[in-house]
Design a protein around this motif. Sequence first.
Motif, mmCIF file in Angstrom:
data_model
loop_
_atom_site.group_PDB
_atom_site.id
_atom_site.type_symbol
_atom_site.label_atom_id
_atom_site.label_comp_id
_atom_site.label_asym_id
_atom_site.label_seq_id
_atom_site.Cartn_x
_atom_site.Cartn_y
_atom_site.Cartn_z
ATOM 1 N N TYR A 1 -5.956 23.224 -50.930
ATOM 2 C CA TYR A 1 -6.225 23.517 -49.511
ATOM 3 C C TYR A 1 -5.009 24.035 -48.836
ATOM 4 O O TYR A 1 -3.861 23.063 -49.071
ATOM 5 C CB TYR A 1 -6.947 22.373 -48.941
ATOM 6 N N LYS B 1 -2.754 23.563 -39.125
ATOM 7 C CA LYS B 1 -3.142 22.172 -38.479
ATOM 8 C C LYS B 1 -3.827 21.945 -37.479
ATOM 9 O O LYS B 1 -4.730 21.182 -37.051
ATOM 10 C CB LYS B 1 -1.827 21.503 -38.435
ATOM 11 N N PHE C 1 -7.774 23.776 -38.206
ATOM 12 C CA PHE C 1 -8.622 22.947 -38.630
ATOM 13 C C PHE C 1 -7.822 21.364 -38.605
ATOM 14 O O PHE C 1 -6.801 21.002 -39.111
ATOM 15 C CB PHE C 1 -8.536 23.182 -40.177
ATOM 16 N N LYS C 2 -9.030 20.512 -37.908
ATOM 17 C CA LYS C 2 -8.723 19.281 -38.056
ATOM 18 C C LYS C 2 -9.568 18.440 -38.566
ATOM 19 O O LYS C 2 -10.618 17.883 -37.849
ATOM 20 C CB LYS C 2 -8.377 18.884 -36.295
ATOM 21 N N PHE C 3 -9.546 18.074 -39.703
ATOM 22 C CA PHE C 3 -10.653 17.415 -40.516
ATOM 23 C C PHE C 3 -10.504 15.972 -40.317
ATOM 24 O O PHE C 3 -9.219 15.287 -39.966
ATOM 25 C CB PHE C 3 -10.248 17.631 -42.239
ATOM 26 N N LEU D 1 -8.765 27.591 -47.629
ATOM 27 C CA LEU D 1 -9.432 26.695 -46.461
ATOM 28 C C LEU D 1 -10.611 25.777 -46.745
ATOM 29 O O LEU D 1 -11.056 25.220 -45.916
ATOM 30 C CB LEU D 1 -9.565 27.906 -45.252
ATOM 31 N N ARG D 2 -10.601 25.781 -48.040
ATOM 32 C CA ARG D 2 -11.785 24.918 -48.308
ATOM 33 C C ARG D 2 -11.196 23.425 -48.398
ATOM 34 O O ARG D 2 -10.386 23.007 -48.940
ATOM 35 C CB ARG D 2 -12.141 25.172 -49.888
ATOM 36 N N SER D 3 -11.892 22.648 -47.348
ATOM 37 C CA SER D 3 -11.459 21.205 -46.986
ATOM 38 C C SER D 3 -11.332 20.128 -48.371
ATOM 39 O O SER D 3 -10.704 19.338 -48.444
ATOM 40 C CB SER D 3 -12.187 20.416 -46.045
ATOM 41 N N ASP D 4 -12.175 20.582 -49.354
ATOM 42 C CA ASP D 4 -12.393 19.789 -50.686
ATOM 43 C C ASP D 4 -11.567 20.271 -51.911
ATOM 44 O O ASP D 4 -11.810 19.591 -52.867
ATOM 45 C CB ASP D 4 -13.817 19.577 -50.850
ATOM 46 N N SER D 5 -11.014 21.316 -51.418
ATOM 47 C CA SER D 5 -10.047 21.947 -52.386
ATOM 48 C C SER D 5 -8.743 21.205 -52.823
ATOM 49 O O SER D 5 -8.058 20.906 -51.868
ATOM 50 C CB SER D 5 -9.770 23.327 -52.409
#
Length: 202
Positions: A98, A197, A200-202, A91-95
């Motif tokens: 992800y 989705k 998590f709404k980045f 769940l790491r957004s910068d991975s």
Amino acid sequence: MGQIKVEKNVGGIQGLCVIEPTVHGDSRGYFMETYNENDMKEAGLDMVFVQDNQSCSTKGVLRGLHFQKQFPQGKLVRVIKGSVYDVAVDLRSDSETYGKYYGIELTEENKKQFYIPQGFAHGFLVLSDVAEFCYKCTDFYHPGDEGGMAWNDPEIGIQWPQVKGSYQGSASAEGYVMEDGTALNLSDKDQKWLGIKDTFKF
């Protein structure tokens, strides 16, 4: 020293580790070190654990997918009785991975341990009649901080072994069974989580 073998970045996901202890056995039984700080540091794993947990579940119980939002936990998990299919979702957004998952069968026979660092959702399905599950955590449990995601989210696409059924647009266990007819058993809370989705709404 050297009582563990560590496979790092399993499934191509940075940080996930499968750990196999050295088992010393003879006709009387066996002995193994389930945790040794020096060996872990030698393997490049320097996390600090602050809490140990243990659960017992029957066949068909699925727990997850769970995470803590403000106080994320790293977890070192293992099975001391029975078998489970254990899953971690990045769940790491910068991975770069992800939304990807890795699953592994943990059993009392293989004695494998699975390290899931902070930033992952975690869950498991009980494959045996009964399973006792132990895990060490890098942060304490914080009531009210728990988050979760649908265990059957098609965006993640976890292939849960021995489970039959098709996605009906929610995390409900209705319509899902194990291959031997055992009904899938989820808590009310775990049947209400949303997909990745919507979570998590980045």
